[in-house]
Design an enzyme around this catalytic site. Sequence first.
Site, PDB file in Angstrom:
ATOM      1  N   GLU A  83       0.801  -1.222   0.000  1.00 31.82           N
ATOM      2  CA  GLU A  83       0.000   0.000   0.000  1.00 31.82           C
ATOM      3  C   GLU A  83       0.835   1.274   0.000  1.00 31.82           C
ATOM      4  O   GLU A  83       0.325   2.359  -0.308  1.00 31.82           O
ATOM      5  CB  GLU A  83      -0.968   0.006   1.189  1.00 31.82           C
ATOM      6  N   PHE A  84       2.114   1.178   0.339  1.00 34.73           N
ATOM      7  CA  PHE A  84       2.985   2.354   0.372  1.00 34.73           C
ATOM      8  C   PHE A  84       3.890   2.463  -0.853  1.00 34.73           C
ATOM      9  O   PHE A  84       4.535   3.490  -1.065  1.00 34.73           O
ATOM     10  CB  PHE A  84       3.864   2.326   1.627  1.00 34.73           C
ATOM     11  N   HIS A 107       6.795  -9.228  -5.005  1.00 30.26           N
ATOM     12  CA  HIS A 107       5.380  -9.519  -5.254  1.00 30.26           C
ATOM     13  C   HIS A 107       4.947  -8.607  -6.388  1.00 30.26           C
ATOM     14  O   HIS A 107       5.361  -7.444  -6.462  1.00 30.26           O
ATOM     15  CB  HIS A 107       4.561  -9.262  -3.988  1.00 30.26           C
TER      16      HIS A 107
END
Length: 347
Positions: A83-84, A107
């Site tokens: 998310e960052f 990932h």
Amino acid sequence: MKIYYDEDANIEIIKGMNVSIIGYGSQGNAHANNLHESGVSVTVGLREGSSSWAKAEEAGLKVQTVADSVIQADLVMILAPDEFQKNIYETEIKPNLKTSAILAFAHGFNIHFEKIVPEATNSVIMIAPKGPGHTVRSTYTNGGGVPSLIAIYEDALSDEDYSAKDVALSYAKANGGTRAGVLETSFKEETETDLFGEQAVLCGGLTALIKAGFETLVEAGYSEEMAYFECLHETKLITDLIQEGGIANMHYSISNTAEYGDYVSGPKVITSDTKKAMKGILENIQSGKFADDFLNDCRQSNDGTGGPVMKSNREATKIHPIESVGAELRSKMKFLNSQKLVDKEIN
């Protein structure tokens, strides 16, 4: 499908590069320390004031801000939480990234769902250990490794004597992956299958099954301690057998009573409706809906530790009876406390 081992990878490629590891969480800790101990020049990139800064320095690693660590890097491995990553890339990595630098991920989330769109001059690769960072680190220090995946999204190394795939294999070797075996995949396949496995089986499916079993026994009048042992503690004993030799291997090892119970009762728990729900989960992943829902929840966080959906479920898990009885029982199991995978003081 070819499996790559130590003899298939040239570690000298990655040892000839300056590597920036962005993030020092579970995976960042493992990658940075494993590569460092393999003789790679590693710098950990963190935000100023990060609580991980001192931990990385205590481990003997060079630490800089993200921007400073990227400037001289030949390869940047982005291991900050999914998310960052987009914000870190846009504000600190992209403006400081060398034209020829390689972007690496563990990932495919942000590349596959196009949250990060790299420049065409940057090669983009993936080296994804198939295990938590704590396991990646512990197996490496014990002389082993975790099976890993590699994928190539962009190979812009036409002027080099090696390819992006060669770099990915070299990195995997320095991280211990080729000790166990490395498979090649694509960003799409890794991302979608990884998310599905986590949600439907390994994390979401398994924890929901454990809690449902525990609650069923307790509600029927059995002790919480026995319910914990039967529905949570013994899962490792069974999954170890499955991992070692497959489901049939597990059946060979357990009693005839347990095996018969598997055949007649398992399909009553995992029904056609369960599989239909799994297909719905997969469709949400493939369409990008899960990614958008997750990121939207994260945007509502005030402190970067998760949005309302994440926090409410995290708190509900903490207060579930299986957690308190489990903590009490584990404190009395000396063999569990001798060598923990997770030590929050260092990783």
